[in-house]
Design an enzyme around this catalytic site. Structure first.
Site, PDB file in Angstrom:
ATOM      1  N   ASP A 309      12.860  -4.732   3.097  1.00 53.05           N
ATOM      2  CA  ASP A 309      13.582  -5.315   1.970  1.00 53.05           C
ATOM      3  C   ASP A 309      15.065  -4.948   1.939  1.00 53.05           C
ATOM      4  OD1 ASP A 309      11.529  -6.837   1.013  1.00 53.05           O
ATOM      5  OD2 ASP A 309      10.854  -5.376  -0.472  1.00 53.05           O
ATOM      6  N   TYR A 393       8.014  -9.355  -5.340  1.00 57.06           N
ATOM      7  CA  TYR A 393       7.927  -8.041  -5.991  1.00 57.06           C
ATOM      8  C   TYR A 393       9.197  -7.667  -6.744  1.00 57.06           C
ATOM      9  CZ  TYR A 393       3.445  -6.141  -4.517  1.00 57.06           C
ATOM     10  OH  TYR A 393       2.111  -5.891  -4.393  1.00 57.06           O
TER      11      TYR A 393
HETATM   12 CU   LIG Z   1       1.719  -4.055  -3.362  1.00 58.74          CU
END
Ligand SMILES: [Cu+2]
Length: 643
Positions: A309, A393
């Protein structure tokens, strides 16, 4: 955006310290230098743009003329040719300091840029092969399919080696507000060349019905009625907060630090120190989370799914603007952050970093059965935090500083599970979270980079294990518990894993200062001890995320060694970062060292993680260990008026 829209600001930069993040005026000034050097044609884009921090010795010595030297680093990509370069400019000297063109098969690719997302959706929707595959699945209207581009990783795929590409999964979105993660179109991936702007391969392995149940939790019909009975909790600080913020310098209860920010790493803390009886004692020169890898454990056609990320998506660029009363309660100070868009133009993220203090329950307490003393002290903590949304996320990064000298880092993870069609039966690699909807098992492995300065630059690391030695002359009754202290003297010997059966910790000590017991002053890293990377040692992700295969690495400070998976993570063949840093096996005993700690959960999703996941937490703690001579919170006054 035209060039005329981007001009250096009249105002000039406000950066006052060499570690202050680059501001808008600086981004524009650096951009002008790059343009003057002929590096910014119409098709040039910025894949990263941020402060190139000066080496530590320069910062600690202070600028010779009182003005900080300011340099910026840019990763440039020509979106017409794919040529990418790593460039550093000096704002003081008004020139390009270095310019290196990347060789992607060996160097890797620069991170994904914002326009890639729009390009990918356009490209797949126009591709006849992909349209036909969707039509076969009953999805004739491609405007109702959302394309989700994923970094490609690096596999042996022959002539794909020079391509800059992403692998694209699909989700159905029939209505504008549909929650796409509820409707994965499984079994098919389109590989999109980002430079040629075309689909060059379609992997169409199987078909499964698109799960249909809505996951749109904004819809009252899906969410259900709101619960009742939650009466207000108000947090008031009638005299204001106990911290002070002067530019980027933050002070609270003896703690001092500089709050920085970077488009790749997000929140960065510099020069963390503690005041001890009027003396400033350094602890950490720089603390950040410079990488986060999320490898998925589904072995089918999406075997390549693993996101870095920070290195691939620039986590800091996706930082949220926080709202008082929603994200942070109490007396809040916010810092804005400035990142650059694809064109190098500054974009301000308002309220990017939240600073506040929290009551944290009991700090210490004792009722003495012999002298009758009954005392209670409250604990409180200073909280420096930020949130970033990377794809499905959302991650909150929280640094906590306590009255007793403890530092903690906590990551709060929430958001949407990445989904697939559930294959049926009892499936070893995923959990059914809604009818026909599966969530594959995966890991979130964070790397903390802790450039330690415990009472100065000369530090060393010891591993401390606790175990019951066998019965023998020194342990006749078998009750003994003994500490085993192992000095980790070189980089190769300091590649370590947790051992929770031995309460394993790592102690960072000063080799120049002792406490009143004659022992080195130290801080100890308490790990959580969750599994390291579970992918096979022969796997591609293991080569590319070598850092995640161990919980601890210690390196000798080198200003060029900043990223645990290397500088260019996207499509990198592997071996960069920490495994390469420690290959020289440098001496780390009594020198300037950096600790790298891998932490984070192995996530087997639960039905309760759907449709939006309750916050899950992970992190680590740094505690003073003989850094002070006794409990440093003895001087905390009792709570006024009550006890
Ligand atoms: Cu997860």
């Amino acid at each position: 955006m035209t060039d005329a829209a981007i001009r250096p600001a009249e105002l000039g930069s406000l950066a006052a310290h060499p570690l202050d993040p680059a501001d808008g005026a600086e981004f524009l000034a650096g951009r002008q230098i790059l343009a003057d050097a002929g590096l910014l044609g119409d098709t040039a884009r910025f894949a990263y743009y941020g402060l190139e921090e000066p080496p530590k010795d320069e910062v600690l010595a202070g600028p010779p003329d009182g003005r900080p030297a300011r340099r910026l680093r840019a990763f440039l990509i020509d979106v017409a040719t794919g040529e990418s370069a790593d460039v550093v400019v000096s704002l003081d000297e008004n020139r390009v300091v270095s310019h290196r063109v990347l060789d992607p098969p060996s160097d890797g690719q620069v991170p994904i840029i914002s326009e890639d997302f729009a390009v990918v959706e356009e490209v797949v929707r126009a591709d006849p092969g992909w349209r036909a595959a969707m039509a076969r699945r009953g999805l004739a209207d491609v405007t109702k399919i959302r394309a989700c581009p994923q970094t490609a990783g690096k596999f042996d795929e022959g002539d794909d080696e020079r391509r800059r590409f992403v692998r694209v999964l699909a989700f159905r979105q029939e209505r504008e507000h549909d929650y796409v993660w509820a409707h994965p179109v499984d079994g098919i991936a389109a590989y999109v060349d980002l430079i040629e702007r075309k689909v060059f391969r379609i992997v169409d392995e199987f078909e499964r019905p698109v799960p249909d149940e809505s996951g749109d939790y904004d819809d009252p019909a899906v969410r259900g009625p709101l619960r009742e009975g939650l009466r207000p909790i108000e947090i008031t600080q009638p005299e204001g907060p106990s911290f002070t913020l002067d530019g980027h310098r933050l002070r609270w209860q003896g703690w001092s630090m500089r709050v920085g920010f970077d488009a790749r790493e997000g929140l960065v803390l510099h020069q963390i120190s503690l005041d001890d009886g009027g003396e400033t004692r350094p602890l950490v020169y720089r603390a950040s989370i410079p990488e986060l890898v999320v490898p998925y454990g589904d072995p089918r056609f999406r075997y390549w799914q693993a996101y870095f990320d920070c290195g691939e998506y620039l986590l800091g660029k996706w930082t949220n603007s926080l709202e008082r009363g929603c994200d942070c309660l109490g007396e809040i100070a916010y810092l804005d952050a400035t990142v650059a868009d694809d064109f190098g133009a500054p974009q301000v993220i308002r309220n990017a970093v939240c600073i506040h203090e929290e009551d944290f329950g009991i700090g210490w307490k004792h009722t003495d059965i012999f002298n009758g003393s009954a005392q209670t002290r409250r604990q409180r903590r200073l909280v420096v935090s930020s949130w970033a949304t990377v794809g499905n996320y959302d991650y909150g990064f929280y640094w906590y500083f306590y009255l007793d000298g403890t530092i903690e880092h906590e990551v709060k993870m929430t958001g949407a599970l990445f989904t697939a069609a559930y294959p049926g039966g009892d499936h070893p690699h995923s959990t059914e979270v809604a009818p026909g909807l599966g969530a594959p098992v995966h890991q979130h492995l964070f790397s903390a980079r802790l450039d330690m300065t415990v009472d100065g630059l000369a530090n060393a690391v010891e591993e401390v294990d606790l175990a019951g030695p066998p019965v023998g002359p020194g342990n006749p009754y078998g009750n003994a518990i003994a500490q085993t202290v192992t000095r980790l003297r070189s980089e190769a010997r300091a590649v370590r894993r947790c051992d929770s059966t031995r309460a394993r910790t790592w102690r960072v000590l000063s080799t120049e200062r002792v406490n009143r017991y004659g022992r080195p002053t130290a801080y100890t890293l308490y790990p959580e001890g969750a599994p390291v990377l579970l992918a096979d040692p022969s796997s591609s992700v293991r080569a590319r995320a070598g850092f995640a295969a161990n919980h601890l690495w210690v390196t000798r400070y080198d200003p060029a060694q900043r990223y645990p998976a290397g500088d260019f993570v996207n499509q990198h063949p592997g071996g960069a970062g920490l495994p390469a840093f420690v290959a020289g096996d440098r001496d780390i005993d009594g020198t300037d060292i950096v600790l790298w700690h891998t932490f984070g959960p192995t996530h087997l999703p639960r039905p309760e993680d759907w449709p939006v996941m309750p916050v899950a937490r992970c992190g680590f703690t740094l505690k003073p260990t003989g850094f002070f001579n006794r409990n440093p919170a003895l001087d905390v006054p009792p709570p006024p008026g009550h006890c």
